[in-house]
Design an enzyme around this catalytic site. Structure first.
Site, PDB file in Angstrom:
ATOM      1  N   ASP A  18       3.900   0.409  -3.484  1.00  0.00           N
ATOM      2  CA  ASP A  18       2.987  -0.070  -2.369  1.00  0.00           C
ATOM      3  C   ASP A  18       2.925  -1.615  -2.744  1.00  0.00           C
ATOM      4  O   ASP A  18       1.669  -2.194  -2.891  1.00  0.00           O
ATOM      5  CB  ASP A  18       1.762   0.720  -2.622  1.00  0.00           C
ATOM      6  CG  ASP A  18       0.876   0.407  -1.165  1.00  0.00           C
ATOM      7  OD1 ASP A  18       1.470  -0.158  -0.193  1.00  0.00           O
ATOM      8  OD2 ASP A  18      -0.505   0.561  -1.456  1.00  0.00           O
ATOM      9  N   LYS A  20       2.675  -5.234  -1.720  1.00  0.00           N
ATOM     10  CA  LYS A  20       2.103  -6.061  -0.593  1.00  0.00           C
ATOM     11  C   LYS A  20       1.350  -7.114  -1.167  1.00  0.00           C
ATOM     12  O   LYS A  20       0.985  -7.342  -2.200  1.00  0.00           O
ATOM     13  CB  LYS A  20       1.540  -4.976   0.270  1.00  0.00           C
ATOM     14  CG  LYS A  20       0.082  -4.421  -0.259  1.00  0.00           C
ATOM     15  CD  LYS A  20      -0.432  -3.250   0.933  1.00  0.00           C
ATOM     16  CE  LYS A  20      -1.445  -2.746   0.153  1.00  0.00           C
ATOM     17  NZ  LYS A  20      -2.193  -1.741   0.960  1.00  0.00           N
ATOM     18  N   PRO A  21       0.954  -8.050  -0.149  1.00  0.00           N
ATOM     19  CA  PRO A  21       0.244  -9.369  -0.452  1.00  0.00           C
ATOM     20  C   PRO A  21      -1.091  -9.012  -1.227  1.00  0.00           C
ATOM     21  O   PRO A  21      -1.397  -9.640  -2.235  1.00  0.00           O
ATOM     22  CB  PRO A  21       0.182  -9.905   0.874  1.00  0.00           C
ATOM     23  CG  PRO A  21       0.969  -9.407   1.436  1.00  0.00           C
ATOM     24  CD  PRO A  21       1.333  -8.279   1.234  1.00  0.00           C
ATOM     25  N   ASN A  23      -1.655  -6.800  -3.076  1.00  0.00           N
ATOM     26  CA  ASN A  23      -1.648  -6.164  -4.391  1.00  0.00           C
ATOM     27  C   ASN A  23      -1.132  -7.260  -5.453  1.00  0.00           C
ATOM     28  O   ASN A  23      -0.306  -6.936  -6.656  1.00  0.00           O
ATOM     29  CB  ASN A  23      -0.795  -4.917  -4.690  1.00  0.00           C
ATOM     30  CG  ASN A  23      -1.354  -3.624  -4.026  1.00  0.00           C
ATOM     31  OD1 ASN A  23      -2.768  -3.812  -4.058  1.00  0.00           O
ATOM     32  ND2 ASN A  23      -0.770  -2.604  -3.395  1.00  0.00           N
ATOM     33  N   ASP A  39      -2.753  -2.586  -8.879  1.00  0.00           N
ATOM     34  CA  ASP A  39      -2.798  -1.617  -7.839  1.00  0.00           C
ATOM     35  C   ASP A  39      -1.797  -0.498  -8.052  1.00  0.00           C
ATOM     36  O   ASP A  39      -0.939  -0.462  -7.124  1.00  0.00           O
ATOM     37  CB  ASP A  39      -3.490  -1.789  -6.317  1.00  0.00           C
ATOM     38  CG  ASP A  39      -3.969  -0.434  -5.789  1.00  0.00           C
ATOM     39  OD1 ASP A  39      -3.655   0.431  -6.369  1.00  0.00           O
ATOM     40  OD2 ASP A  39      -4.013  -0.600  -4.767  1.00  0.00           O
TER      41      ASP A  39
END
Length: 254
Positions: A18, A20-21, A23, A39
């Site tokens: 997962d 993504k920005p 995280n 995360d």
């Protein structure tokens, strides 16, 4: 650094799933910005599941964020997800850093049924970063401003290495992606040093252009000398041809 952090997780046998920005946090250490990947809530061990929650949430719903999700992760077909799924997500992050936009429009993806999301991720090819920016119109000016350049310059900077690196990282077929996050990081570093990248089409012309960029002054001098030599040889040859022609004419007239 983000790629290297993900590579470290992979070496420990953990796939994030997962990226993504939201995280990727950036903190300051001694006044220097340092990114941190956070995360690992839906992370998965390469050889076993990390938690029962991961097992529970994997049935009946899509795990991850569609805008950054690899096609094989979205398929939920039982195909084993490996580290190359995170490579795809890193490519999606790089795409957004370069262009200011996501691979696919979030509102569009979230309005689609699951099967249609899977089809989009499996079949639709997002435009290369340079093409994406060049198609933004007036918005390109704002995107370029945030990156410290003018819009036309940003398009030129994205053509070549950045385009090829992103395209390789987000390839639909995971066999065509980078083998590791470390390999992606190395290609980015090569590009920043104006060295040949592994994502580029092989060819003498490309490697020559990389050499010229790294040694611009020296190559310019050599090129100027070569041109002078060629012109001098051409002038001398032309003079010789004219002299021989004049000699033949003189003999005929005699």
């Amino acid at each position: 650094p983000v790629c290297q952090a993900v590579a470290h997780a992979h070496q420990k046998g953990v796939i994030h799933r997962d990226l993504k920005p939201s995280n990727v946090l950036v903190t300051l250490h001694d006044g220097r910005p340092v990114p941190k990947v956070i995360d690992f809530g839906i992370a998965r061990a390469i050889h076993q599941r990390l938690t029962e929650r991961t097992l529970f949430t994997e049935y009946g719903q899509l795990i991850g964020t569609p805008e950054y999700m690899s096609p094989e992760q979205a398929e939920m077909s039982g195909l084993d997800i490996d580290t190359r799924s995170d490579i795809y997500s890193l490519g999606a992050l790089l795409y957004e850093l370069l262009t200011g936009g996501k691979l696919f429009e979030p509102k569009r993806l979230r309005s689609l049924a699951l099967q249609e999301i899977q089809r989009v991720l499996r079949e639709e090819e997002p435009p290369r970063p340079s093409v994406r920016v060049s198609s933004l119109g007036v918005t390109a000016t704002e995107v370029a401003h945030h990156r410290g350049v003018e819009a036309p310059q940003l398009v030129r900077l994205l053509r070549g290495d950045p385009d090829w690196i992103v395209v390789k990282a987000i390839a639909k077929d995971r066999q065509r992606r980078y083998d590791s996050a470390g390999a992606l990081a190395e290609d980015i570093e090569r590009s920043l040093r104006s060295e040949p990248v592994t994502a580029s089409p092989p060819g003498v012309a490309y490697r020559a252009s990389r050499f010229v960029r790294r040694h611009r002054v020296g190559v310019t001098v050599v090129f100027a000398l070569a041109i002078s030599l060629i012109l001098g040889t051409a002038v001398a040859t032309l003079g010789l041809v004219r002299a021989r022609r004049a000699e033949r004419v003189a003999r005929r007239e005699a």
